[in-house]
Motif scaffolding. Structure first.
Motif, mmCIF file in Angstrom:
data_model
loop_
_atom_site.group_PDB
_atom_site.id
_atom_site.type_symbol
_atom_site.label_atom_id
_atom_site.label_comp_id
_atom_site.label_asym_id
_atom_site.label_seq_id
_atom_site.Cartn_x
_atom_site.Cartn_y
_atom_site.Cartn_z
ATOM 1 N N GLY A 85 0.802 -1.221 0.000
ATOM 2 C CA GLY A 85 0.000 0.000 0.000
ATOM 3 C C GLY A 85 0.824 1.255 0.000
ATOM 4 O O GLY A 85 2.026 1.235 0.281
ATOM 5 N N ASP A 86 0.154 2.346 -0.286
ATOM 6 C CA ASP A 86 0.802 3.648 -0.338
ATOM 7 C C ASP A 86 1.233 4.081 1.068
ATOM 8 O O ASP A 86 0.807 3.513 2.076
ATOM 9 N N TYR A 87 2.041 5.149 1.128
ATOM 10 C CA TYR A 87 2.640 5.576 2.396
ATOM 11 C C TYR A 87 1.846 6.662 3.109
ATOM 12 O O TYR A 87 2.273 7.185 4.132
ATOM 13 N N ILE A 113 5.545 -1.271 2.151
ATOM 14 C CA ILE A 113 5.214 0.131 1.866
ATOM 15 C C ILE A 113 6.360 0.705 1.039
ATOM 16 O O ILE A 113 7.515 0.655 1.473
ATOM 17 N N PRO A 114 6.092 1.227 -0.155
ATOM 18 C CA PRO A 114 7.184 1.776 -0.967
ATOM 19 C C PRO A 114 7.811 3.000 -0.309
ATOM 20 O O PRO A 114 7.139 3.723 0.434
ATOM 21 N N SER A 118 12.741 6.900 -2.942
ATOM 22 C CA SER A 118 13.416 6.091 -3.959
ATOM 23 C C SER A 118 12.439 5.397 -4.909
ATOM 24 O O SER A 118 12.798 5.094 -6.045
ATOM 25 N N GLU A 119 11.194 5.156 -4.457
ATOM 26 C CA GLU A 119 10.229 4.432 -5.295
ATOM 27 C C GLU A 119 9.073 5.296 -5.773
ATOM 28 O O GLU A 119 8.507 5.057 -6.838
ATOM 29 N N GLY A 120 8.695 6.282 -4.967
ATOM 30 C CA GLY A 120 7.582 7.145 -5.352
ATOM 31 C C GLY A 120 6.228 6.510 -5.060
ATOM 32 O O GLY A 120 6.127 5.444 -4.458
ATOM 33 N N TYR A 121 5.202 7.191 -5.539
ATOM 34 C CA TYR A 121 3.828 6.785 -5.237
ATOM 35 C C TYR A 121 3.422 5.519 -5.996
ATOM 36 O O TYR A 121 3.816 5.314 -7.134
ATOM 37 N N GLY A 122 2.610 4.717 -5.353
ATOM 38 C CA GLY A 122 1.957 3.596 -6.032
ATOM 39 C C GLY A 122 2.839 2.361 -6.167
ATOM 40 O O GLY A 122 3.872 2.212 -5.514
#
Length: 570
Positions: A85-87, A113-114, A118-122
């Motif tokens: 899931g998103d942060y 959780i990304p 470094s990974e961004g949204y989604g």
């Protein structure tokens, strides 16, 4: 900043009279109900007395049957499941809810959780690769994934299935996942379209429970997280959201999870009747702070805490993140204001788009919101991240920000969001062209009235009508939020009884006792935050018009009615 007052269209007098008589309530209150689509005794009963029995059948949602079968298959075969899931608050509460539910059914489960930076949204390639490398064959993605067409395809190539639980607007192509749950899909006939991401996750848990004969009572402890997601993600508090929020708030007040209880304590809300505003301004920001300043995983860890000591320690760590976040967003906001103030050209524009590679990625959305308080227009704040310009956008009522950004899509790497809030990423060299294009789109479509802050007023009211009975019924309109905002009233030709004064560290607030000609001996206590500029006029005994909401003020354990003034005109 001057505001325009807009009085809502008043309901038909005969309809108001009928409902008022049927319910035995004041006609002002009956008018408020009709404005909210409540026109009959039965509708009022549903509005004032929500029941969990009124929740929709989750299998009405497109692909719900596929999602349930795929989860059942994974559990039966002992597959490893990764909850992703998103942060932000919606994403972290959704992950905590789904992990909490599924972990009672299988021990082959983890959550991911990304990293915002470094990974961004989604859904990210890194996250999918992590799943594949660690033997996960099913990802349940929450509050994200509806546009992750390439990433879902990449996952399939590596033997990983997806179940997507999202509530954002889909793109032209739906990802080729095992199941895609999103009430905003054009081909989805689910009756309520405005669930939060966590709400969609809850519907999946509800569906699986129905399928397996698990009693609904086992889902009820999850409702506090659903309420936090609904309030924090600012989805409409109507329909099914109203029901979920009502019972979630009840849970939050009476028996919250250990993690949420630690936040309640740190926010100073113990003994306080927690409402939507408390989630929006005190609970939600603390959960969000973990993902903004460090890692959203810390928020999930807290929400899933299994002992009081761990919950308290993790809560304190997140509280420190929140304090750090406040300092950073205050500094970045001041810099942004200085940039605009020093440029007459920027001040004349219909939009604000600012790019500073040194600004903190975790607070650009907050900075965008704060800038609208100073320059009331669609606003985008960008910073540098991983070689790109990335940031957040916020809008003003009536202006479709998402469509305006979509008009610049050829300049973007990706974007997503809603009418009033969005996230976007572009190559740094595209920023000047984006600023020019976005400004031209906004200038061509925004109206002058949209650029003046609006106070929407529900009804006129005499101060003498503000009684304990009136407020007792008004409280039952809660939970308040989009689609059911706290009613705003206007009273004309009011004066202070002479005891008015300036309060606050910088004497920026008004503390008044208001009276009206029809009842000069019954003053109503009022507070006007940031309205100290009107003191000179009011202190001379001059009349003015006030628009306000009515609230309960508790001081040293004693509660009393209080008028909270939104704006003053004379």
């Amino acid at each position: 900043m001057e505001k325009r007052w807009v009085l809502k269209e008043q309901s038909d007098a005969s309809e108001v009279a009928l409902l008022s008589d049927a319910l035995g309530i004041d006609r002002v209150l009956a008018n408020l109900l009709i404005q909210r689509g409540v026109k009959t005794f039965e509708q009022a009963k549903t509005f004032f007395r929500p029941t969990l029995d009124s929740l929709y059948d989750p299998f009405l949602m497109k692909d719900m049957d596929k999602a349930v079968v795929r989860i059942e298959q994974a559990i039966e075969k002992g597959e490893k499941i990764l909850v992703y899931g998103d942060y932000d608050v919606d994403g972290t509460t959704a992950v905590a809810l789904m992990y909490s539910f599924l972990s009672k059914l299988t021990d082959k489960i983890a959550y991911y959780i990304p990293n915002r930076y470094s990974e961004g949204y989604g859904v990210s390639i890194e996250g999918v690769t992590y799943a594949a490398d660690n033997g996960f064959t099913l990802i349940v993605a929450l509050d994200c994934g509806i546009k992750a067409v390439e990433k879902v395809a990449y996952a399939r190539e590596h033997g990983v299935d997806f179940i997507i639980c999202d509530h954002h607007l889909p793109g032209d192509t739906i990802p080729n996942a095992a199941a895609v749950l999103d009430p905003k899909r054009i081909d989805c006939n689910y009756p309520f379209k405005e669930l939060s991401g966590c709400g969609v996750g809850f519907k999946l848990a509800q569906a699986y429970s129905q399928y397996k004969g698990i009693p609904f009572s086992e889902l009820e402890p999850l409702l506090d997280m659903v309420a936090v997601s609904i309030a924090s993600d600012i989805v409409p508090l109507t329909g099914e959201n109203r029901v979920l929020a009502h019972f979630g708030l009840k849970r939050l007040n009476e028996n919250p999870s250990r993690g949420l209880l630690s936040i309640i304590k740190l926010a100073g809300l113990v003994g306080h009747s927690i409402a939507v505003d408390d989630i929006v301004f005190k609970i939600g920001p603390r959960i969000n702070a973990a993902g903004r300043m460090e890692s959203g995983k810390a928020a999930v860890d807290l929400l899933l805490a299994d002992c009081d000591l761990n919950a308290f320690e993790m809560g304190e760590a997140i509280n420190i993140c929140n304090n750090d976040r406040k300092e950073v967003d205050r500094g970045n906001t001041l810099q942004a204001i200085e940039i605009i103030q020093s440029s007459p050209e920027l001040q004349k524009k219909k939009s604000t788009v600012l790019f500073n590679p040194t600004w903190h990625k975790g607070v650009v959305g907050i900075v965008a919101s704060r800038l609208i308080d100073y320059y009331y227009r669609p606003t985008i704040v960008l910073t540098a991240s991983n070689g790109f310009a990335t940031g957040s956008a916020r809008s003003v009522p009536g202006f479709d920000l998402y469509q305006a950004i979509d008009g610049c899509s050829d300049l973007l790497e990706n974007f997503g969001g809603h009418m009033y809030a969005a996230g976007l990423t572009m190559k740094e060299e595209n920023v000047p062209a984006f600023i020019e294009r976005f400004e031209s789109i906004v200038a061509a479509s925004i109206t002058d009235s949209m650029m003046i802050p609006m106070v929407e007023i529900d009804s006129e009211l005499k101060l003498s009508d503000i009684t304990e009975k009136f407020f007792r019924i008004l409280k039952q309109f809660q939970p308040f939020g989009p689609g059911n905002m706290s009613p705003v009233f206007i009273s004309s030709d009011v004066v202070d009884n002479g005891d008015g004064r300036l309060v606050g560290a910088d004497h920026e607030h008004l503390k008044l006792d208001l009276i009206q000609e029809d009842n000069p001996y019954k003053p109503v206590t009022a507070i006007g935050f940031q309205l100290g500029i009107h003191y000179d006029h009011i202190s001379k005994g001059k009349a003015f018009n006030a628009c306000y909401s009515i609230a309960e003020n508790t001081y040293r354990g004693v509660s009393s009615l209080q008028v909270r003034i939104r704006d003053i005109k004379y």
